[in-house]
Write an enzyme that holds these catalytic residues in place. Structure first.
Site, mmCIF file in Angstrom:
data_model
loop_
_atom_site.group_PDB
_atom_site.id
_atom_site.type_symbol
_atom_site.label_atom_id
_atom_site.label_comp_id
_atom_site.label_asym_id
_atom_site.label_seq_id
_atom_site.Cartn_x
_atom_site.Cartn_y
_atom_site.Cartn_z
ATOM 1 N N GLY A 102 -45.444 74.529 58.076
ATOM 2 C CA GLY A 102 -45.519 75.655 57.633
ATOM 3 C C GLY A 102 -46.325 76.137 56.231
ATOM 4 C CD GLU A 105 -48.950 76.454 60.462
ATOM 5 O OE1 GLU A 105 -47.653 76.479 60.517
ATOM 6 O OE2 GLU A 105 -49.557 76.803 61.448
#
Ligand code: NAD
Length: 695
Positions: A102, A105
């Site tokens: 994440g 991301e």
């Protein structure tokens, strides 16, 4: 607050601050979204930098919030990334240390990214049976190209940032050792006025022939993934980045992600991930329990295990001295250590310089007094109480005060061994698995008198040796071998009733075991089990076994080392061949017992072998020999080749459902040697209550 905010030279700096790796937990996400709002509203701010406190940008999802409602609460990671993308002022990610999952991301949602060299860049979700579910599969191919991105997403492996320099992933690589925030702030000021703001979603995925590449990738990954659904799902999601408009790709990625979370394989991988961490924690043993230094080690007995254990110490940089009773045995042990390193060198695992460094750490002596200075000694002499007792009496006499005295015994009573010394608090079991320098499992056997700091030292040592330490109580066989004995008994009974060795192995290998019981016995040596059964026959005459394994040994078929065991091992042939002689012996034995052989379904073979583990595991749990069901799973995953995709025997039983497991056990209890199938009370209780082992 788990993200900090300050303004530096007209640039707002949002610092993710959630140690140890700035996991994107709910509080961190909320604070980051607040920071973006604040920066947007402040006319004095022209650009925004997002970075991470300490040694990481962000390691991704906060594992402490896995399986908690917080993981899905607003603002989700999707919401945060959308807020970054939609920011009217440019957002620059300042990447350093760790930028994974994440975290990567999030960085891909920024308009610009600058990084220090040496930052670890990865999308490791596949290792937990998932795929990156917050745009990673759609954005990474747009900055790295199809090939590199697919490889990173399918393997989960980290790549150092400097290897990815020159791609649109990084707008600038900062000088090594520089302050990433200062560099990012300067970069942000320079681009502050540029419009429109660049977005990764607007880039095309680069590849000369994506259709052909994806077709080949689909075939290759499906084959390599075996029973794991995540790698092929990763390929499909990356393909969507090529084949679909960006928003549709995001939606597709989300659907595949949510589907993967429901698969047994992903649940098993996440279970194993947490089980490994849980195993290092012992109730009643505070995390700050002092550990004793282990700067020098010794191993008594330089046989199969001793040489491997010495190799494991040297691998960890710990000087180690092997002790033997005769020069020839010592030389043989030292030669084994050398062979281990020559093998590692040949396979490219270590360099020639490392070989020399490690060998230099390994010494040998015939004089026990010469190891008196060692901080820790592991006894690995013959599995015989009298021999071990005499070794421990002598260790007690020579070892310095505070030294840890460990035994590698597989089955013997550690408390009796400890009682041979005047310092039972310093005695512990360190049960390595063969080959000790390779196998990940270390069973740490806690005696009745073992001191807390000795236990804590053993757990720390397991980590230093890069092994999975699992704590077990004292009983015959501890966790792993006590359970495998029930599994092997069933394998033998199946032969008596109608199966042949190759069928049993094939069935359990199809279930996912690395090796079936008969191939395993041939590798370990059938004579070892033979000796144990003879000892048992004297000590516990009640325990019944199939006689087939003894008949095999009476034929001199000890396994691979004699070129013949349950199978034939012909020189030059890699695969063992089923032996007509052994099959005949098995069939004749059934006739001698007056048993009419029957066809046994593979499903029954698997259930009998696996539920034998589960039933004994339940007893081990209720007796407190194992601290938790997941420790038993760790033992089987790290030490016995249980299929990872099924999460270990206890997790597998939970997956099947305990009432169904109990019903099968009750059915087996009315069959051949049904006395072996008394259901463990804990299993019966949990099944009746509708509970699970892992609850
Ligand atoms: P091994 O027979 O290969 O080696 C034992 C060695 O100990 C021999 O080299 C012998 O010379 C030496 N020895 C005997 N008495 C000694 C003494 N008084 N002082 C110094 N050295 C002495 O046996 P192994 O397979 O290495 O097993 C050793 C121990 O490890 C046993 O307790 C066994 O149960 C346990 N273990 C074995 C395995 C395995 O797979 N072989 C796995 C886990 C644990």
């Amino acid at each position: 607050m788990s993200a900090d905010y300050h303004v530096q030279d007209r640039v707002a700096v949002i610092t993710l601050n959630n140690p140890p790796v700035n996991g994107l937990g709910l509080a961190t996400r909320s604070a980051a979204v607040d920071g973006l709002r604040r920066a947007a509203a402040d006319d004095g701010v022209v650009a925004i930098v997002i970075t991470g406190a300490g040694k990481a940008f962000s390691g991704g999802a906060d594992i402490r919030e896995f399986n908690s409602p917080k993981a899905l609460a607003e603002p989700t990671l999707h919401t945060l990334i959308r807020a970054v993308e939609a920011s009217p002022k440019p957002v620059v990610a300042a990447i350093h240390g760790v930028c994974m999952g994440g975290g990567l991301e999030l960085a891909l949602g920024a308009h610009y990214r600058v990084a220090l060299p040496g930052a670890q860049i990865a999308l490791p979700e596949v290792k937990l049976g998932l795929l990156p579910g917050a745009g990673g599969t759609q954005r990474l191919p747009r900055v790295l190209g199809l090939e590199t991105a697919l490889d990173m997403i399918v393997t989960g492996k980290p790549v150092p940032s400097e290897k990815l320099a020159g791609t649109p992933l990084f707008d600038a690589l900062l000088p090594a050792g520089s302050d990433p925030v200062a560099g990012a702030v300067a970069f942000a000021e320079a681009v502050a006025a540029r419009r429109p703001l660049p977005q990764v979603r607007d880039l095309a995925v680069a590849h000369p022939d994506p259709a052909a590449f994806l077709a080949a990738a689909r075939a290759r990954v499906a084959q390599e993934a075996g029973p794991f659904p995540a790698p092929p799902a990763c390929v499909e999601a990356v393909a969507a980045a090529v084949e679909m408009p960006f928003e549709d790709g995001l939606k597709f990625e989300r659907e595949r992600f949510l589907h993967l979370t429901t698969t047994t394989a992903s649940k098993a991988l996440r279970h194993a991930f947490f089980a490994e961490r849980a195993a290092a924690k012992v109730p009643g043993l505070p995390a700050d329990t002092p550990v004793r230094p282990v700067a020098a080690a010794a191993v008594v007995g330089a046989g199969t295990m001793g040489a491997g254990i010495a190799t494991a110490f040297a691998d960890a940089g710990i000087p180690v001295t092997l002790v033997e009773t005769a020069q020839a045995a010592l030389d043989k042990g030292l030669a084994t250590v050398r062979r281990n390193y020559e093998g590692a060198l040949a396979r490219g695992r270590i360099t020639a310089a490392q070989l020399e460094q490690r060998l230099a750490l390994v010494g040998g002596t015939l004089d026990l007094a010469a190891i008196a200075h060692a901080d820790l000694v592991v006894e690995a002499v013959f599995e015989d109480m009298e021999v071990k007792a005499s070794v421990f009496r002598r260790l007690d006499a020579v070892m310095k005060p505070g030294a840890i005295l460990a035994s590698n015994t597989s089955t013997l009573d550690l408390d009796r061994i400890a009682a041979c010394t005047a310092r039972p608090q310093d005695v512990i079991g360190l049960h390595f698995f063969s080959p000790a320098n390779v196998m990940k499992l270390l069973e740490i056997v806690r005696g009745a008198a073992t001191a807390p700091d000795v236990l804590a030292t053993a757990l720390a040592l397991a980590k230093k040796l890069r092994k999975t330490g699992v704590v077990a109580g004292v009983c015959d066989g501890f966790i792993g071998n006590r359970m495998i004995e029930q599994y092997l008994r069933q394998a033998g009974f199946l032969l008596d009733e109608g199966a042949l060795p190759a069928q049993v192995d094939r069935a359990i290998e199809a279930f996912g075991f690395a090796m079936g019981p008969f191939r395993m016995a041939d590798l370990a040596g059938n004579d070892i089990g033979w000796a144990i059964r003879k000892r048992r026959a004297a000590q516990q005459p009640g325990m019944a076994y199939s006689r087939t394994a003894d008949l095999l040994c009476e034929l001199g078929r000890f396994g691979q080392k004699t070129g013949a065991g349950w199978y034939d091992y012909r020189a030059g042939e890699r695969t063992p061949q089923p032996s007509a002689l052994v099959d005949e012996m098995v069939v004749r034995h059934s006739a001698d017992l007056g048993i009419a052989r029957r066809a046994i379904a593979d499903e029954e073979i698997v259930e009998r072998l696996v539920y034998a583990l589960v039933n004994e595991g339940a007893r081990i749990l209720e007796e407190g020999i194992a601290l938790r069901a997941s420790d038993i799973d760790m033992v089987y995953l790290a030490g016995y080749g249980f299929p990872l995709v099924r999460g270990g025997p206890m997790f597998h039983a939970d997956t099947v459902g305990l009432p169904a497991v109990l019903a099968a056990i009750e059915r087996f209890a009315s069959g051949y040697h049904g006395e072996a199938w008394r259901p463990a009370p804990l299993l019966a209780l949990l099944a009746a209550q509708g509970k699970r082992f892992d609850a």
